[in-house]
Design a protein around this motif. Sequence first.
Motif, PDB file in Angstrom:
ATOM      1  N   ASP A 211      27.370  58.207 134.665  1.00  0.00           N
ATOM      2  CA  ASP A 211      27.147  57.143 133.682  1.00  0.00           C
ATOM      3  C   ASP A 211      26.317  57.663 132.510  1.00  0.00           C
ATOM      4  O   ASP A 211      26.638  57.398 131.342  1.00  0.00           O
ATOM      5  CB  ASP A 211      26.413  55.956 134.311  1.00  0.00           C
ATOM      6  CG  ASP A 211      27.244  55.194 135.325  1.00  0.00           C
ATOM      7  OD1 ASP A 211      28.481  55.351 135.344  1.00  0.00           O
ATOM      8  OD2 ASP A 211      26.634  54.450 136.111  1.00  0.00           O
ATOM      9  N   MET A 212      25.249  58.381 132.823  1.00  0.00           N
ATOM     10  CA  MET A 212      24.373  58.905 131.774  1.00  0.00           C
ATOM     11  C   MET A 212      25.150  59.831 130.842  1.00  0.00           C
ATOM     12  O   MET A 212      24.961  59.794 129.624  1.00  0.00           O
ATOM     13  CB  MET A 212      23.170  59.614 132.385  1.00  0.00           C
ATOM     14  CG  MET A 212      22.207  58.673 133.097  1.00  0.00           C
ATOM     15  SD  MET A 212      20.870  59.551 133.943  1.00  0.00           S
ATOM     16  CE  MET A 212      19.877  60.065 132.533  1.00  0.00           C
TER      17      MET A 212
ATOM     18  N   GLU B 116      18.363  53.074 131.720  1.00  0.00           N
ATOM     19  CA  GLU B 116      18.556  52.213 132.888  1.00  0.00           C
ATOM     20  C   GLU B 116      19.177  53.013 134.033  1.00  0.00           C
ATOM     21  O   GLU B 116      18.739  52.909 135.186  1.00  0.00           O
ATOM     22  CB  GLU B 116      19.447  51.022 132.528  1.00  0.00           C
ATOM     23  CG  GLU B 116      19.716  50.080 133.677  1.00  0.00           C
ATOM     24  CD  GLU B 116      18.479  49.400 134.243  1.00  0.00           C
ATOM     25  OE1 GLU B 116      18.508  49.037 135.434  1.00  0.00           O
ATOM     26  OE2 GLU B 116      17.495  49.225 133.503  1.00  0.00           O
ATOM     27  N   ALA B 117      20.181  53.811 133.743  1.00  0.00           N
ATOM     28  CA  ALA B 117      20.813  54.630 134.780  1.00  0.00           C
ATOM     29  C   ALA B 117      19.802  55.618 135.370  1.00  0.00           C
ATOM     30  O   ALA B 117      19.794  55.861 136.578  1.00  0.00           O
ATOM     31  CB  ALA B 117      22.024  55.365 134.210  1.00  0.00           C
ATOM     32  N   ALA B 118      18.933  56.159 134.529  1.00  0.00           N
ATOM     33  CA  ALA B 118      17.921  57.123 135.000  1.00  0.00           C
ATOM     34  C   ALA B 118      16.981  56.501 136.023  1.00  0.00           C
ATOM     35  O   ALA B 118      16.486  57.197 136.912  1.00  0.00           O
ATOM     36  CB  ALA B 118      17.131  57.676 133.818  1.00  0.00           C
ATOM     37  N   THR B 119      16.752  55.193 135.919  1.00  0.00           N
ATOM     38  CA  THR B 119      15.850  54.543 136.876  1.00  0.00           C
ATOM     39  C   THR B 119      16.436  54.518 138.283  1.00  0.00           C
ATOM     40  O   THR B 119      15.710  54.285 139.249  1.00  0.00           O
ATOM     41  CB  THR B 119      15.501  53.095 136.460  1.00  0.00           C
ATOM     42  OG1 THR B 119      16.677  52.279 136.522  1.00  0.00           O
ATOM     43  CG2 THR B 119      14.890  53.047 135.067  1.00  0.00           C
TER      44      THR B 119
ATOM     45  N   GLY C 125      13.529  69.010 137.048  1.00  0.00           N
ATOM     46  CA  GLY C 125      12.452  68.791 136.095  1.00  0.00           C
ATOM     47  C   GLY C 125      12.782  69.183 134.663  1.00  0.00           C
ATOM     48  O   GLY C 125      12.027  68.857 133.748  1.00  0.00           O
ATOM     49  N   GLU C 126      13.906  69.880 134.472  1.00  0.00           N
ATOM     50  CA  GLU C 126      14.319  70.238 133.119  1.00  0.00           C
ATOM     51  C   GLU C 126      14.772  69.010 132.326  1.00  0.00           C
ATOM     52  O   GLU C 126      14.849  69.048 131.100  1.00  0.00           O
ATOM     53  CB  GLU C 126      15.447  71.293 133.163  1.00  0.00           C
ATOM     54  CG  GLU C 126      16.799  70.786 133.642  1.00  0.00           C
ATOM     55  CD  GLU C 126      16.976  70.700 135.166  1.00  0.00           C
ATOM     56  OE1 GLU C 126      18.103  70.439 135.606  1.00  0.00           O
ATOM     57  OE2 GLU C 126      15.994  70.885 135.918  1.00  0.00           O
ATOM     58  N   ILE C 127      15.041  67.935 133.029  1.00  0.00           N
ATOM     59  CA  ILE C 127      15.453  66.684 132.387  1.00  0.00           C
ATOM     60  C   ILE C 127      14.215  65.798 132.243  1.00  0.00           C
ATOM     61  O   ILE C 127      13.510  65.554 133.218  1.00  0.00           O
ATOM     62  CB  ILE C 127      16.563  65.989 133.206  1.00  0.00           C
ATOM     63  CG1 ILE C 127      17.805  66.889 133.224  1.00  0.00           C
ATOM     64  CG2 ILE C 127      16.876  64.605 132.636  1.00  0.00           C
ATOM     65  CD1 ILE C 127      18.935  66.397 134.086  1.00  0.00           C
ATOM     66  N   PRO C 128      13.946  65.317 131.029  1.00  0.00           N
ATOM     67  CA  PRO C 128      12.735  64.515 130.784  1.00  0.00           C
ATOM     68  C   PRO C 128      12.896  63.064 131.251  1.00  0.00           C
ATOM     69  O   PRO C 128      12.973  62.130 130.448  1.00  0.00           O
ATOM     70  CB  PRO C 128      12.554  64.626 129.274  1.00  0.00           C
ATOM     71  CG  PRO C 128      13.959  64.751 128.752  1.00  0.00           C
ATOM     72  CD  PRO C 128      14.700  65.558 129.800  1.00  0.00           C
TER      73      PRO C 128
ATOM     74  N   VAL D  61      13.262  57.038 130.462  1.00  0.00           N
ATOM     75  CA  VAL D  61      12.958  55.672 130.886  1.00  0.00           C
ATOM     76  C   VAL D  61      12.020  54.990 129.891  1.00  0.00           C
ATOM     77  O   VAL D  61      12.203  53.818 129.550  1.00  0.00           O
ATOM     78  CB  VAL D  61      12.390  55.657 132.325  1.00  0.00           C
ATOM     79  CG1 VAL D  61      11.943  54.268 132.720  1.00  0.00           C
ATOM     80  CG2 VAL D  61      13.433  56.191 133.316  1.00  0.00           C
ATOM     81  N   ALA D  62      11.033  55.732 129.385  1.00  0.00           N
ATOM     82  CA  ALA D  62      10.105  55.159 128.411  1.00  0.00           C
ATOM     83  C   ALA D  62      10.833  54.773 127.130  1.00  0.00           C
ATOM     84  O   ALA D  62      10.547  53.727 126.533  1.00  0.00           O
ATOM     85  CB  ALA D  62       8.984  56.151 128.107  1.00  0.00           C
ATOM     86  N   THR D  63      11.778  55.601 126.709  1.00  0.00           N
ATOM     87  CA  THR D  63      12.572  55.288 125.515  1.00  0.00           C
ATOM     88  C   THR D  63      13.368  54.017 125.739  1.00  0.00           C
ATOM     89  O   THR D  63      13.422  53.135 124.877  1.00  0.00           O
ATOM     90  CB  THR D  63      13.499  56.457 125.148  1.00  0.00           C
ATOM     91  OG1 THR D  63      12.690  57.608 124.857  1.00  0.00           O
ATOM     92  CG2 THR D  63      14.362  56.129 123.951  1.00  0.00           C
ATOM     93  N   ARG D  64      13.971  53.891 126.905  1.00  0.00           N
ATOM     94  CA  ARG D  64      14.710  52.672 127.262  1.00  0.00           C
ATOM     95  C   ARG D  64      13.806  51.454 127.163  1.00  0.00           C
ATOM     96  O   ARG D  64      14.167  50.436 126.581  1.00  0.00           O
ATOM     97  CB  ARG D  64      15.281  52.808 128.679  1.00  0.00           C
ATOM     98  CG  ARG D  64      15.952  51.543 129.188  1.00  0.00           C
ATOM     99  CD  ARG D  64      15.151  51.009 130.366  1.00  0.00           C
ATOM    100  NE  ARG D  64      15.782  49.810 130.905  1.00  0.00           N
ATOM    101  CZ  ARG D  64      15.111  48.705 131.165  1.00  0.00           C
ATOM    102  NH1 ARG D  64      13.825  48.616 130.958  1.00  0.00           N
ATOM    103  NH2 ARG D  64      15.727  47.660 131.657  1.00  0.00           N
TER     104      ARG D  64
END
Length: 124
Positions: free
Chosen positions: A21-22, A60-63, A74-77, A82-85
């Motif tokens: 999805d992401m 949202e998908a990241a959550t 960990g290479e993915i922020p 999530v904070a940007t969302r």
Amino acid sequence: MSEAAGLGAGAPREWRFYIGDMISFAERVLAYTDGLDQEGFVSSGLNYDATLRNLELIGEAATHIPEEVRSAHGEIPWRMIVATRNRLIHGYLGIDNDTLWSIIQDEVPELLSLLIAMNAKLRI
């Protein structure tokens, strides 16, 4: 709400689907802004709204990605995503279009590459 956003009814989705999805949402962000400069993007109306929505959906998908998976990649922020969302969805202090454009131009392409690489590793 769409099933892709993880908000549909039924059994919980396998977290790996959220990576796909992401990737789709990031591809849409890039497609909706392709050929636009910042001024054109900000004044585009539908493209602007659709891009914001897909940035929200990435977060949202990241959550839905388990903490142990986030830690292993960990290479993915994850926290920043999530904070940007949260900032976009809640409209904290309005939306800064310079920051938004920077995210679209600099962060999303890199994120897309990282997600594609992660997804490829998961399929091995």
